[in-house]
Design a protein around this motif. Structure first.
Motif, short mmCIF file in Angstrom:
data_model
loop_
_atom_site.label_atom_id
_atom_site.label_comp_id
_atom_site.label_asym_id
_atom_site.label_seq_id
_atom_site.Cartn_x
_atom_site.Cartn_y
_atom_site.Cartn_z
N ILE A 203 9.88 24.11 -52.48
CA ILE A 203 9.47 23.92 -53.88
C ILE A 203 9.86 25.09 -54.78
N GLY A 204 10.30 26.19 -54.17
CA GLY A 204 10.67 27.35 -54.97
C GLY A 204 11.06 28.52 -54.10
N GLN A 205 11.27 29.63 -54.77
CA GLN A 205 11.64 30.86 -54.08
C GLN A 205 11.12 32.04 -54.88
N LEU A 206 10.62 33.03 -54.16
CA LEU A 206 10.15 34.25 -54.79
C LEU A 206 11.09 35.38 -54.39
N SER A 207 11.61 36.08 -55.38
CA SER A 207 12.50 37.21 -55.10
C SER A 207 11.79 38.50 -55.47
N GLN A 208 12.37 39.60 -55.07
CA GLN A 208 11.81 40.90 -55.43
C GLN A 208 11.80 41.07 -56.95
N LYS A 209 12.80 40.53 -57.61
CA LYS A 209 12.87 40.63 -59.07
C LYS A 209 11.71 39.87 -59.72
N ASP A 210 11.29 38.75 -59.12
CA ASP A 210 10.14 38.00 -59.64
C ASP A 210 8.86 38.85 -59.57
N LYS B 123 25.44 34.63 -59.88
CA LYS B 123 24.93 36.00 -59.84
C LYS B 123 23.65 36.10 -59.00
N ILE B 124 23.72 35.53 -57.79
CA ILE B 124 22.60 35.57 -56.86
C ILE B 124 23.07 36.19 -55.55
N SER B 125 22.13 36.63 -54.73
CA SER B 125 22.50 37.29 -53.48
C SER B 125 22.31 36.40 -52.26
N GLY B 126 21.87 35.19 -52.47
CA GLY B 126 21.70 34.26 -51.36
C GLY B 126 20.90 33.06 -51.82
N GLY B 127 20.74 32.12 -50.90
CA GLY B 127 19.98 30.93 -51.26
C GLY B 127 19.53 30.16 -50.04
N PRO B 128 18.55 29.28 -50.25
CA PRO B 128 18.03 28.47 -49.16
C PRO B 128 19.01 27.38 -48.75
N VAL B 129 18.95 27.02 -47.47
CA VAL B 129 19.75 25.92 -46.93
C VAL B 129 18.77 24.80 -46.60
N VAL B 130 19.02 23.62 -47.15
CA VAL B 130 18.12 22.48 -46.97
C VAL B 130 18.87 21.30 -46.38
N PHE C 239 11.82 35.11 -50.50
CA PHE C 239 11.03 34.26 -49.63
C PHE C 239 11.02 32.84 -50.20
N PRO C 240 11.41 31.86 -49.41
CA PRO C 240 11.28 30.48 -49.85
C PRO C 240 9.79 30.10 -49.91
N VAL C 241 9.46 29.21 -50.83
CA VAL C 241 8.10 28.71 -50.96
C VAL C 241 8.12 27.25 -50.53
N ILE C 242 7.29 26.93 -49.54
CA ILE C 242 7.27 25.60 -48.95
C ILE C 242 5.93 24.95 -49.22
N GLU C 243 5.95 23.65 -49.51
CA GLU C 243 4.72 22.88 -49.64
C GLU C 243 4.94 21.53 -48.97
N THR D 96 18.34 31.17 -39.33
CA THR D 96 17.43 30.03 -39.19
C THR D 96 15.98 30.44 -39.00
N ASP D 97 15.75 31.69 -38.64
CA ASP D 97 14.38 32.19 -38.50
C ASP D 97 13.95 32.73 -39.85
N VAL D 98 13.37 31.85 -40.67
CA VAL D 98 13.10 32.17 -42.07
C VAL D 98 11.60 32.37 -42.29
N ASP D 99 11.25 33.52 -42.87
CA ASP D 99 9.88 33.76 -43.30
C ASP D 99 9.68 33.07 -44.64
N THR D 100 8.56 32.38 -44.77
CA THR D 100 8.24 31.72 -46.03
C THR D 100 6.98 32.35 -46.61
N ILE D 101 6.65 31.94 -47.80
CA ILE D 101 5.49 32.49 -48.48
C ILE D 101 4.73 31.34 -49.13
N ASP D 102 3.42 31.48 -49.22
CA ASP D 102 2.57 30.44 -49.79
C ASP D 102 2.50 30.58 -51.30
#
Length: 154
Positions: free
Chosen positions: A134-141, A51-58, A125-129, A99-105
């Motif tokens: 390391i995580g993902q922030l969605s609008q629902k979050d 029940k998700i609308s998408g996900g990161p590719v690693v 937005f994927p969260v990168i460290e 492939t042009d992905v915006d990330t968030i701190d």
């Protein structure tokens, strides 16, 4: 006229303690991730099941290389299944992902992140460290964070 309520002398140095609500406080860390070589049929199944609308590719090092979404999957469907064309042998995530992905701190204020959602029209937005996902922030979050704030601390 008299004084109705007197609470005593007010301190002149009243400091309002502001605690920031950070992305790391509300981001999802247990993510459904995909690999570039995964088939789109597998992705579609996972999106529906989880029940998700998408996900990161690693990649194998857990480094973010893209994002796959419902919209990307629909593009595949419209290009092949809708026209009853034979299945594309290269219907992989790597072909259809963005492939042009915006990330968030992770240390960004959650309400600054809300503005970033509005201005970018993204759903997650994927969260990168240190180069790793390391995580993902969605609008629902962000909505969960907003509802948990007491009073007018926006």
């Amino acid at each position: 006229m008299g004084i109705k309520s007197f609470q005593g002398k007010r301190e002149t140095n009243q400091i309002k303690e502001e605690t920031q609500i950070l992305v790391s406080d509300y981001m999802t860390t247990n993510l459904v991730t995909f690999k570039a070589e995964d088939s789109l049929d597998y992705v579609i199944e996972q999106l529906i099941t989880n029940k998700i609308s998408g996900g990161p590719v690693v990649n194998e090092k857990n480094e973010l290389i893209g994002i796959i979404s419902e919209t990307d999957c629909i593009k595949h469907i419209s290009e092949s299944k809708y026209y009853n064309m034979p299945a594309d042998t290269n219907n992989t995530v790597g072909k259809y992902m963005v492939t042009d992905v915006d990330t968030i701190d992770k240390n960004m204020n959650i309400f600054d992140a809300a503005f970033k959602f509005i201005s970018s029209r993204r759903r997650r937005f994927p969260v990168i460290e240190n180069g790793k996902l390391i995580g993902q922030l969605s609008q629902k979050d962000v909505l969960k964070a907003a509802i948990s704030v007491e009073g007018n601390t926006w």
